[in-house]
Design a protein around this motif. Sequence first.
Motif, PDB file in Angstrom:
ATOM      1  N   ALA A  58      -7.076  -0.876  18.176  1.00  0.00           N
ATOM      2  CA  ALA A  58      -8.287  -0.787  19.006  1.00  0.00           C
ATOM      3  C   ALA A  58      -8.941  -2.150  19.194  1.00  0.00           C
ATOM      4  O   ALA A  58     -10.016  -2.260  19.790  1.00  0.00           O
ATOM      5  N   GLY A  59      -8.339  -3.187  18.629  1.00  0.00           N
ATOM      6  CA  GLY A  59      -8.856  -4.550  18.827  1.00  0.00           C
ATOM      7  C   GLY A  59     -10.049  -4.905  17.968  1.00  0.00           C
ATOM      8  O   GLY A  59     -10.754  -5.880  18.233  1.00  0.00           O
ATOM      9  N   LYS A  60     -10.251  -4.128  16.912  1.00  0.00           N
ATOM     10  CA  LYS A  60     -11.389  -4.422  16.036  1.00  0.00           C
ATOM     11  C   LYS A  60     -10.964  -5.396  14.940  1.00  0.00           C
ATOM     12  O   LYS A  60      -9.878  -5.264  14.360  1.00  0.00           O
ATOM     13  N   HIS A  61     -11.844  -6.325  14.608  1.00  0.00           N
ATOM     14  CA  HIS A  61     -11.649  -7.136  13.414  1.00  0.00           C
ATOM     15  C   HIS A  61     -11.891  -6.252  12.202  1.00  0.00           C
ATOM     16  O   HIS A  61     -12.690  -5.307  12.254  1.00  0.00           O
ATOM     17  N   ILE A  62     -11.223  -6.590  11.094  1.00  0.00           N
ATOM     18  CA  ILE A  62     -11.187  -5.650   9.966  1.00  0.00           C
ATOM     19  C   ILE A  62     -11.557  -6.320   8.653  1.00  0.00           C
ATOM     20  O   ILE A  62     -10.984  -7.337   8.269  1.00  0.00           O
ATOM     21  N   PHE A  63     -12.513  -5.710   7.984  1.00  0.00           N
ATOM     22  CA  PHE A  63     -12.731  -5.988   6.569  1.00  0.00           C
ATOM     23  C   PHE A  63     -12.318  -4.722   5.851  1.00  0.00           C
ATOM     24  O   PHE A  63     -12.846  -3.642   6.132  1.00  0.00           O
ATOM     25  N   CYS A  64     -11.402  -4.841   4.880  1.00  0.00           N
ATOM     26  CA  CYS A  64     -10.928  -3.645   4.185  1.00  0.00           C
ATOM     27  C   CYS A  64     -11.037  -3.818   2.680  1.00  0.00           C
ATOM     28  O   CYS A  64     -10.661  -4.849   2.129  1.00  0.00           O
ATOM     29  N   GLU A  65     -11.549  -2.779   2.039  1.00  0.00           N
ATOM     30  CA  GLU A  65     -11.605  -2.788   0.578  1.00  0.00           C
ATOM     31  C   GLU A  65     -10.201  -2.847  -0.015  1.00  0.00           C
ATOM     32  O   GLU A  65      -9.246  -2.395   0.596  1.00  0.00           O
ATOM     33  N   LYS A  66     -10.104  -3.418  -1.177  1.00  0.00           N
ATOM     34  CA  LYS A  66      -8.831  -3.490  -1.877  1.00  0.00           C
ATOM     35  C   LYS A  66      -8.564  -2.158  -2.566  1.00  0.00           C
ATOM     36  O   LYS A  66      -9.527  -1.469  -2.889  1.00  0.00           O
ATOM     37  N   PRO A  67      -7.318  -1.797  -2.873  1.00  0.00           N
ATOM     38  CA  PRO A  67      -6.115  -2.435  -2.347  1.00  0.00           C
ATOM     39  C   PRO A  67      -5.797  -1.928  -0.946  1.00  0.00           C
ATOM     40  O   PRO A  67      -6.279  -0.874  -0.553  1.00  0.00           O
ATOM     41  N   ILE A  68      -4.982  -2.681  -0.228  1.00  0.00           N
ATOM     42  CA  ILE A  68      -4.583  -2.252   1.115  1.00  0.00           C
ATOM     43  C   ILE A  68      -3.906  -0.888   1.028  1.00  0.00           C
ATOM     44  O   ILE A  68      -4.205   0.020   1.795  1.00  0.00           O
ATOM     45  N   ALA A  69      -2.984  -0.783   0.075  1.00  0.00           N
ATOM     46  CA  ALA A  69      -2.312   0.494  -0.167  1.00  0.00           C
ATOM     47  C   ALA A  69      -1.678   0.409  -1.546  1.00  0.00           C
ATOM     48  O   ALA A  69      -1.686  -0.660  -2.172  1.00  0.00           O
ATOM     49  N   LEU A  70      -1.139   1.534  -2.008  1.00  0.00           N
ATOM     50  CA  LEU A  70      -0.551   1.546  -3.344  1.00  0.00           C
ATOM     51  C   LEU A  70       0.949   1.260  -3.320  1.00  0.00           C
ATOM     52  O   LEU A  70       1.580   1.227  -4.373  1.00  0.00           O
ATOM     53  N   ASP A  71       1.529   1.135  -2.127  1.00  0.00           N
ATOM     54  CA  ASP A  71       2.962   0.822  -2.045  1.00  0.00           C
ATOM     55  C   ASP A  71       3.182  -0.275  -1.010  1.00  0.00           C
ATOM     56  O   ASP A  71       2.399  -0.417  -0.066  1.00  0.00           O
ATOM     57  N   LEU A  72       4.267  -1.034  -1.210  1.00  0.00           N
ATOM     58  CA  LEU A  72       4.487  -2.209  -0.361  1.00  0.00           C
ATOM     59  C   LEU A  72       4.871  -1.862   1.081  1.00  0.00           C
ATOM     60  O   LEU A  72       4.395  -2.542   2.009  1.00  0.00           O
ATOM     61  N   PRO A  73       5.680  -0.852   1.319  1.00  0.00           N
ATOM     62  CA  PRO A  73       6.004  -0.549   2.725  1.00  0.00           C
ATOM     63  C   PRO A  73       4.749  -0.253   3.557  1.00  0.00           C
ATOM     64  O   PRO A  73       4.616  -0.743   4.675  1.00  0.00           O
ATOM     65  N   SER A  74       3.825   0.493   3.012  1.00  0.00           N
ATOM     66  CA  SER A  74       2.591   0.783   3.756  1.00  0.00           C
ATOM     67  C   SER A  74       1.828  -0.498   4.047  1.00  0.00           C
ATOM     68  O   SER A  74       1.283  -0.682   5.143  1.00  0.00           O
ATOM     69  N   ILE A  75       1.769  -1.375   3.045  1.00  0.00           N
ATOM     70  CA  ILE A  75       1.064  -2.637   3.237  1.00  0.00           C
ATOM     71  C   ILE A  75       1.731  -3.452   4.343  1.00  0.00           C
ATOM     72  O   ILE A  75       1.078  -3.958   5.254  1.00  0.00           O
ATOM     73  N   ASP A  76       3.061  -3.533   4.234  1.00  0.00           N
ATOM     74  CA  ASP A  76       3.767  -4.391   5.181  1.00  0.00           C
ATOM     75  C   ASP A  76       3.627  -3.875   6.606  1.00  0.00           C
ATOM     76  O   ASP A  76       3.480  -4.652   7.552  1.00  0.00           O
ATOM     77  N   GLN A  77       3.659  -2.567   6.742  1.00  0.00           N
ATOM     78  CA  GLN A  77       3.505  -1.984   8.081  1.00  0.00           C
ATOM     79  C   GLN A  77       2.106  -2.270   8.632  1.00  0.00           C
ATOM     80  O   GLN A  77       1.952  -2.697   9.782  1.00  0.00           O
ATOM     81  N   ALA A  78       1.093  -2.083   7.802  1.00  0.00           N
ATOM     82  CA  ALA A  78      -0.283  -2.327   8.248  1.00  0.00           C
ATOM     83  C   ALA A  78      -0.465  -3.795   8.619  1.00  0.00           C
ATOM     84  O   ALA A  78      -1.064  -4.127   9.646  1.00  0.00           O
ATOM     85  N   VAL A  79       0.068  -4.665   7.777  1.00  0.00           N
ATOM     86  CA  VAL A  79      -0.085  -6.096   8.018  1.00  0.00           C
ATOM     87  C   VAL A  79       0.603  -6.495   9.326  1.00  0.00           C
ATOM     88  O   VAL A  79       0.080  -7.319  10.094  1.00  0.00           O
ATOM     89  N   ALA A  80       1.744  -5.890   9.577  1.00  0.00           N
ATOM     90  CA  ALA A  80       2.480  -6.215  10.814  1.00  0.00           C
ATOM     91  C   ALA A  80       1.663  -5.819  12.040  1.00  0.00           C
ATOM     92  O   ALA A  80       1.579  -6.566  13.023  1.00  0.00           O
ATOM     93  N   VAL A  81       1.061  -4.662  11.999  1.00  0.00           N
ATOM     94  CA  VAL A  81       0.250  -4.212  13.138  1.00  0.00           C
ATOM     95  C   VAL A  81      -0.942  -5.139  13.337  1.00  0.00           C
ATOM     96  O   VAL A  81      -1.280  -5.508  14.471  1.00  0.00           O
ATOM     97  N   VAL A  82      -1.584  -5.504  12.243  1.00  0.00           N
ATOM     98  CA  VAL A  82      -2.724  -6.415  12.322  1.00  0.00           C
ATOM     99  C   VAL A  82      -2.297  -7.742  12.947  1.00  0.00           C
ATOM    100  O   VAL A  82      -2.981  -8.283  13.829  1.00  0.00           O
TER     101      VAL A  82
END
Lengths: 339, 339, 339, 339
Positions: free
Chosen positions: C91-115
């Motif tokens: 949606a084009g929003k800048h993001i501040f996100c509480e830690k942790p991004i996720a509890l597993d690496l694939p979820s993190i990597d996917q989210a980071v890629a989209v960002v």
Amino acid sequence: MSVDILRVGLIGAGRIGLLHAQHLAGHIPAASLLMVADVNEEAARECAQRFAIPYATQNYQAILENPDIQAVVICSPTDTHARVIQEAAQAGKHIFCEKPIALDLPSIDQAVAVVASAGVKFQIGFNRRFDANYRRVRQALERLEIGRPQILNITSRDPGPPPLAYILVSGGLFLDMMIHDFDMARFLIDSEVEEVFTMAGVMHDPALGEVGDVDTAVVMLRFANGAIATINNSRYASYGYDQRVELLGSSGAISIDNKYANTAIISDGQSIRRDLPLHFFLERYNESFLLEMTAFVDSVLHDRPVPVNEQDGRAPVVLALAARRSLDERRPISIDEMR
Amino acid sequence: MSVDILRVGLIGAGRIGLLHAQHLAGHIPAASLLMVADVNEEAARECAQRFAIPYATQNYQAILENPDIQAVVICSPTDTHARVIQEAAQAGKHIFCEKPIALDLPSIDQAVAVVASAGVKFQIGFNRRFDANYRRVRQALERLEIGRPQILNITSRDPGPPPLAYILVSGGLFLDMMIHDFDMARFLIDSEVEEVFTMAGVMHDPALGEVGDVDTAVVMLRFANGAIATINNSRYASYGYDQRVELLGSSGAISIDNKYANTAIISDGQSIRRDLPLHFFLERYNESFLLEMTAFVDSVLHDRPVPVNEQDGRAPVVLALAARRSLDERRPISIDEMR
Amino acid sequence: MSVDILRVGLIGAGRIGLLHAQHLAGHIPAASLLMVADVNEEAARECAQRFAIPYATQNYQAILENPDIQAVVICSPTDTHARVIQEAAQAGKHIFCEKPIALDLPSIDQAVAVVASAGVKFQIGFNRRFDANYRRVRQALERLEIGRPQILNITSRDPGPPPLAYILVSGGLFLDMMIHDFDMARFLIDSEVEEVFTMAGVMHDPALGEVGDVDTAVVMLRFANGAIATINNSRYASYGYDQRVELLGSSGAISIDNKYANTAIISDGQSIRRDLPLHFFLERYNESFLLEMTAFVDSVLHDRPVPVNEQDGRAPVVLALAARRSLDERRPISIDEMR
Amino acid sequence: MSVDILRVGLIGAGRIGLLHAQHLAGHIPAASLLMVADVNEEAARECAQRFAIPYATQNYQAILENPDIQAVVICSPTDTHARVIQEAAQAGKHIFCEKPIALDLPSIDQAVAVVASAGVKFQIGFNRRFDANYRRVRQALERLEIGRPQILNITSRDPGPPPLAYILVSGGLFLDMMIHDFDMARFLIDSEVEEVFTMAGVMHDPALGEVGDVDTAVVMLRFANGAIATINNSRYASYGYDQRVELLGSSGAISIDNKYANTAIISDGQSIRRDLPLHFFLERYNESFLLEMTAFVDSVLHDRPVPVNEQDGRAPVVLALAARRSLDERRPISIDEMR
């Protein structure tokens, strides 16, 4: 001579031997220091003169053969400890021996066996147990001020490294320096270590690495009672001799700070500051050396158990060897492997 | 508008006025800061813009005439306090006024009389009473943690002197600086002073002496309950703002240290040190300014006694005048003389 | 609306969401908090009322769909982070996100890629980096006050455990608690971890062990630059929230102590003592939460790199997973294994 | 006998005499303690036995008549000091005398005159000058670490009062207790006092007041160099022996804390605490007693000025008498009045 005075001979008149001589000669009324031996005859004579010891010799066997001598204090080089212990035990002398007993377990076990069959007292020089700060930690545990021990962090750093020549015969950091901390961990946790893991490196002087030693090391220990300890050593603490512990218990925590020559705090336009801590072990631990020797003399005179026994002498060597193996093999070492 | 919101006008938009504006506008939900006045109209406008205050004026009477305004916060120069207090009281406004009420007792007494007949709330800005450290000392007394107060030592030192121009109108060190410490002594001892003795001098800048002030002063106080206090002030503490007290009680003692921006201790080959304390009163006492204003707002809204009343405003002025007289006449001054 | 004000929506109005709301609404002039969403509509409404947020909703997509909103602050449960991050980025929003991004690496990597492909700002809520004490340690390194980092000891203990229900979804001690310490170790050493070793146990409540977690853990880390770190965690520090580090450098050392509500020391016939430290993270770290959000707002408004980026969000999760594996497999884990 | 050994006789084998005997006999190689005298013959004999002193007597004149004795250490009751000093000086003995020389100025002046004409060394027992903490304050001044002295605050409190019988002959608080602090003020400010002002009272035990003494006193001093000092004394510090100073200089400040038996800090659910300070002067100042006697022995053997001379012995008595007069007359006392 009164039965209340212990007649002592000193074997080895180097730095630590002189320290014990001073205490035995001037500060322990229940002891009488009658003889001193050193392979360097000049050193023996100087020690004798300085502390009014009646007899100096190059030959420690003269001490063992003297029936007036009841106890010996062994401060000769580490590689002679096991042999002198055995000869002294066979001569029926009670023994105070500097740490470590030896750098390998067979030598230790053989010496300990001879001592056991001779039935003489045998105390190891882990002086820090007698330091007021460490005793206060132990006391906190005994008085249940902080509950059961859970996490122990030992910081033990020297202001500078010993000469390379010393390191070549000392067994290296784990045996010449961290051995005190292994003893302290056992003393404070009051349980035996089951597993050891090490990370370490040469962070200052490559020459130390070339002789196979490290100058910085962190070791983690797991105890039979579940407690976990870390020990961190550096041979290069720029700010001086750093000797502290922190212990988390189930209902509280205790920490001890370094000792300082004064309590002055100076404030100016730059900072709020104090002088550096007492510089090295002779100043920092002087009182503890006196107390350990006093305790030894009392143990012999009143036939009480020594406060630091042969098992306390052996166990830290096991831990030092395990810590080194962990570093070499990059894996945690079970103490069962070492026996 | 809800009855739970106090409608406030600010008179004086200088350094301390801005501080109160920030708290009233952003941190005290129960207050609404509606107007600001300053003889310097630009200052008033900037304050209004910065804190979103709807109305700015050069004329404080506009605030007093506005029936929506329930309370005023007086931060104008000290020599205007007494007059503004009276006008505000006659206009039926509750009053928070910065210390001191005035530099002479007749002005104070006249202002206090008008306030009393108007029946409005009147709180004096002795903010340090709301500081967590000083409150903890007071609490120790209230909880009987240290018994009855016996000896109080107050250290209160500034990192540097105010401009000479300020000193010319401030009344000098005893009235512009030590007045806080007189208040603190009364607050902590909870008794009235009977006798004052002063030693003081100009130790740094002769210019201060030429305008009749001192830069270093030590005052001793005897209280009706027998307690003895010392206050030491310096306008030149090279290491920063030094604000501490020590109180000996009949069964214990309490001391408070300065506040620091961080707790870091740095050790190197030279010293063990930390950064200097928070530099001056706006940083050191920021939280206390917020708490005193919150307390004022609550006192008005819920019709409770103010925590720092007119007597608390008058007594430290008496002590400051007595301390100055003691210095001038080189003798102890009985407070009875001052009434 | 001025270009200098960032228009923000808050997703999640639980404990940490309320904290961010308070800061965004009252203490960060450059931000305007316009919307709040929570699946619990009542929570969203209460948050909106308390902080004067114009719009509250049960549906966070209303925030993402609002073209006025420039940035979102994600405080929803951890298991929703990855999904919300992706939707917000799309949606084009800048993001501040509480830690942790996720509890597993694939979820993190996917989210980071989209960002990354969306090109929005993405900051992770490792607030402790903004705490004055930890910043001072980092500053000491940057200013070369202590030389190169060699041994880091992090103590991080909670006054009590979270509810079991929380632990069941939090990923356990290494992911919900020690993750902050992994971040701090990376922040202070400024190098990447190569090896992890763990000793840990259940020392207080067997129920914690039954759900597969531990309550006490010590982890050792080796960094690429040679530095060694230990982290010790306990969920049961009886004396309160214990948050300290000690760092030995090649030419000095720095340590930081806990923060306290006051500096008072009370002496009586029993002891010399002070009150316990600030009790938990909301008090202890309050200022750092404000500073991290201020930094995020500034990064977006002035198009500067965020101070805690996606790699800073991912790496501590890797370390937490490695630490857990080390415990399970009783061996040191190379970070290479985790990639 | 070597010229490097000073042959000493001890006069008075009470508490402080025993302390000096221990140091002279066991810790000062350059001294040989050959005789001890006490009017209580049993006390003399016990002292002789304990420290291997060859000769014990009831009659101190036996010491003065012995030509082998070079120096005497006078620890007899205060009211005998002046007489013994004169006799010892006339016998040509160097003299170390416990403070105070006498309780009145004529006696002091007469004794000092006899010493002067005899040309013997004469040192007064103000041991605190040799304490590491106070020396560090003095050193800070000498090294210009804090600039010129401006405000000195001395805290000196005893854990409990002496017996009433002692107070009846001691001269009271100003002469038996605060006299040390008057000496310290002169030692640290390195200037002479010009004016004294006292506030004091009986805050604990009316019995003390009935014999004319106080138990709590605060004194202010003005020095010729402009510095101002306060001294606060209490005979009833519930938390133990409290011995501290704070000194503000023109470019910095220095403070010293009490001494403690250990550095342990214990944290639990109630507080962060440490054990009480060293309990009383024999423990707290033990090292300083040894150093002052070592300095005396060195001064005699090497014919150097004594570090605490007759003027250092007289001036604090003047200040004590002035402080008492200030209390009685409720006015500041100029030292000129006392001469």
